[in-house]
Structures are given as C-alpha cells and as structure tokens.
Design a protein around this motif. Structure first.
Motif, PDB file in Angstrom:
ATOM      1  N   ARG A  53       0.834  -1.211   0.000  1.00 62.19           N
ATOM      2  CA  ARG A  53       0.000   0.000   0.000  1.00 62.19           C
ATOM      3  C   ARG A  53       0.865   1.257   0.000  1.00 62.19           C
ATOM      4  O   ARG A  53       0.436   2.322   0.458  1.00 62.19           O
ATOM      5  CB  ARG A  53      -0.931  -0.009   1.232  1.00 62.19           C
ATOM      6  N   CYS A 197      -2.603  -9.148   9.428  1.00 60.34           N
ATOM      7  CA  CYS A 197      -3.691  -8.232   9.051  1.00 60.34           C
ATOM      8  C   CYS A 197      -4.090  -7.337  10.215  1.00 60.34           C
ATOM      9  O   CYS A 197      -4.359  -6.137  10.035  1.00 60.34           O
ATOM     10  CB  CYS A 197      -4.906  -9.023   8.569  1.00 60.34           C
ATOM     11  N   THR A 207      -7.918  -0.046   6.563  1.00 58.33           N
ATOM     12  CA  THR A 207      -8.494  -1.381   6.461  1.00 58.33           C
ATOM     13  C   THR A 207      -7.522  -2.358   5.806  1.00 58.33           C
ATOM     14  O   THR A 207      -6.851  -2.022   4.825  1.00 58.33           O
ATOM     15  CB  THR A 207      -9.816  -1.369   5.671  1.00 58.33           C
ATOM     16  N   VAL A 209      -8.622  -4.938   4.295  1.00 55.72           N
ATOM     17  CA  VAL A 209      -9.370  -5.515   3.178  1.00 55.72           C
ATOM     18  C   VAL A 209      -8.776  -5.029   1.861  1.00 55.72           C
ATOM     19  O   VAL A 209      -8.601  -3.828   1.641  1.00 55.72           O
ATOM     20  CB  VAL A 209     -10.867  -5.152   3.257  1.00 55.72           C
ATOM     21  N   GLY A 210      -8.438  -5.981   1.000  1.00 61.48           N
ATOM     22  CA  GLY A 210      -7.826  -5.653  -0.269  1.00 61.48           C
ATOM     23  C   GLY A 210      -6.327  -5.870  -0.318  1.00 61.48           C
ATOM     24  O   GLY A 210      -5.705  -5.675  -1.364  1.00 61.48           O
ATOM     25  N   LEU A 211      -5.732  -6.281   0.810  1.00 54.00           N
ATOM     26  CA  LEU A 211      -4.301  -6.582   0.804  1.00 54.00           C
ATOM     27  C   LEU A 211      -4.028  -7.808  -0.074  1.00 54.00           C
ATOM     28  O   LEU A 211      -4.913  -8.628  -0.300  1.00 54.00           O
ATOM     29  CB  LEU A 211      -3.816  -6.849   2.233  1.00 54.00           C
ATOM     30  N   LEU A 236      -9.109 -13.019   2.049  1.00 52.81           N
ATOM     31  CA  LEU A 236     -10.162 -12.014   2.211  1.00 52.81           C
ATOM     32  C   LEU A 236     -10.917 -12.225   3.514  1.00 52.81           C
ATOM     33  O   LEU A 236     -11.258 -11.257   4.209  1.00 52.81           O
ATOM     34  CB  LEU A 236     -11.127 -12.068   1.025  1.00 52.81           C
ATOM     35  N   GLN A 239      -8.785 -10.816   6.249  1.00 50.64           N
ATOM     36  CA  GLN A 239      -8.802  -9.355   6.177  1.00 50.64           C
ATOM     37  C   GLN A 239     -10.084  -8.784   6.785  1.00 50.64           C
ATOM     38  O   GLN A 239     -10.057  -7.797   7.534  1.00 50.64           O
ATOM     39  CB  GLN A 239      -8.668  -8.914   4.719  1.00 50.64           C
ATOM     40  N   LYS A 240     -11.210  -9.430   6.468  1.00 51.89           N
ATOM     41  CA  LYS A 240     -12.497  -8.946   6.985  1.00 51.89           C
ATOM     42  C   LYS A 240     -12.617  -9.156   8.495  1.00 51.89           C
ATOM     43  O   LYS A 240     -13.167  -8.301   9.206  1.00 51.89           O
ATOM     44  CB  LYS A 240     -13.651  -9.645   6.259  1.00 51.89           C
ATOM     45  N   SER A 252     -12.013  -1.872   0.312  1.00 52.70           N
ATOM     46  CA  SER A 252     -10.575  -1.714   0.094  1.00 52.70           C
ATOM     47  C   SER A 252     -10.286  -0.389  -0.580  1.00 52.70           C
ATOM     48  O   SER A 252     -11.095   0.124  -1.359  1.00 52.70           O
ATOM     49  CB  SER A 252     -10.038  -2.865  -0.754  1.00 52.70           C
TER      50      SER A 252
END
Length: 255
Positions: A53, A197, A207, A209-211, A236, A239-240, A252
């Motif tokens: 990111r 995470c 967040t 989410v989306g890693l 996913l 992540q959630k 994400s």
C-alpha cells in the motif's frame, strides 16, 4: 456475559483506533517476543503488507523460542532487547510475553510489561501490546488473556493489537479454519496471515481488506521471497475478520 465480553472488545477497538487516527503509522518497529512472533516471519509479513500500500514500515525483531518478557529484561539467551530499545532507533516497540503468562503468572506480565514500557517511552517511542490467542483445546483462555493485556495497556498507556480476539472471531465463524500449527499452539501460515492483518490495521489505521493474498519480499541478492501464499478466499476472510475486530471498513482502498 457473552454480550458484555464483545462490548469490551468493541470498546478496546475504539480506543486503539482513536489512537491511530491522530498518530502517524510507525516507520521503524521492533518486535520483542518469542516464537509467536517469529513463526512464519510475522514482522516481515507486516512490512510487506505496508509496502503493498506504498507505506514504509521497517521491522526488526529480538526473539527467542519460549521466552518471556522477564527473560528479555534480564538479557537471557544472549538477547539484547533492552540495549536495542535504549539505542533509541525505533519509533514503536511491540511487546509479546510468553503465551501462558497472562494465565500462569499475570503479575510478572504486568511488572515487566510496565518496566519495558517505561524504557520505550523514555526514548519517545510508542508501546504496542501483542495480545495473543488461546490454545486450540481451550478457547475460554481468551477472556483472561484479553483482560490482563487490557489491564497492562491501562497501566502503561500502550496500544493493544487484539490478535487473540481476532482469532476467536475467526474460529467462531469458521471452526474448520486451520489457524494453528499441528501443535495446537503456534500459528499456521494462515494464522500468521490473520495476525499480520491485525497488526497492519492497528499500525496504519487503514483497512486490511484488499491486501495481497501473496506476500513477497526480496533477499540480499534482490531475488523474490514468498513470505506467505493463501487462497484469495481465505485471505479475504482474514482481512475482513481483522477489519471487523478493529472497527475498520470492508471497502478496500483504490490505488
């Protein structure tokens, strides 16, 4: 009773997210702990998530198997945790005690946790507490682990990284999820992915989410290293769960 426990977890989540909302993500982080930290290269996975990111989190570690904070403090097993902290090269330090310490010797956890926190804060760094998980055979351990780490956080003004509650949530939603190593104590690669995470979310306030579901790094020769490879579905889900525990969105970011 269950409702009260989940309310406490949500209150904790609000506290550390409020902290991160006004503070910049740490750039140099030292992990002090044992095999719960070094199994499957947790610090490097956190750094890889940040890098995906476009964030820079450089991680180092002072770890040895089966080691408590008391042993770190005394410099046993040739550990240099205290001198490393006193060098002042880090803007954040993660403390992880022996996995059963909160249950078997809570006063020791509180004492050495505060001792380390004083040293860390004296160097202007932030203190993060790695709240670990219950053993697979007794999920009821988590309530005590959570309570003791929350007490320590109050005493020393630290930020909790609620990994144990995230594992508890994941196990309640998907009991078949292989978070544990075959010894039913240490993390599997998936367990470490979930843990990373949670750390990512706490460190950045963003967040997870989306890693990426594949985490990579490079060796000294510049060759690619695969730190963790999970299915897109399991990644996913982790992540959630982390986002849920931290009160972060399930949307994400758009790069």
């Amino acid at each position: 009773m269950l409702k009260a426990f989940h309310s406490a977890v949500l209150a904790t989540a609000f506290l550390f997210l409020s902290f991160n909302a006004i503070a910049q993500a740490p750039e140099k982080v030292l992990f002090v702990g044992n095999s719960y930290t070094y199994f499957w290269n947790l610090p490097q996975q956190v750094a890889a998530m940040a890098q995906s990111r476009d964030l820079s989190i450089h991680t180092s570690q002072s770890t040895s198997g089966g080691t408590s904070l008391a042993q770190h403090w005394r410099g046993e097993k040739k550990l240099q945790s205290l001198p490393m902290i006193r060098e002042g090269a880090y803007d954040a330090v993660v403390l992880q005690d022996f996995s059963m310490q909160a249950l078997n010797a809570p006063d020791t956890l509180l004492h050495y946790g505060q001792q380390f926190a004083n040293e860390i804060k004296a160097k202007g760094a932030r203190v993060f507490l790695y709240m670990t998980w219950a053993r697979a055979f007794d999920p009821y351990m988590q309530a005590t682990i959570t309570a003791k780490y929350e007490e320590l956080a109050r005493l020393c003004g630290a930020t909790i990284v609620p990994v144990g509650p995230a594992w508890e949530r994941a196990r309640s939603l998907r009991p078949d999820l292989p978070l544990y190593d075959p010894d039913q104590s240490h993390p599997s690669p998936l367990g470490t992915y979930l843990t990373a995470c949670v750390f990512y979310g706490v460190f950045t306030g963003k967040t997870p989410v989306g890693l990426p579901h594949r985490l990579t790094s490079t060796d000294h020769a510049g060759e690619k290293l695969y730190l963790n490879i999970q299915s897109t579905e399991d990644a996913l889900f982790c992540q959630k769960v982390a986002a849920d525990i931290l009160g972060l969105p399930f949307v994400s970011p758009v790069k």
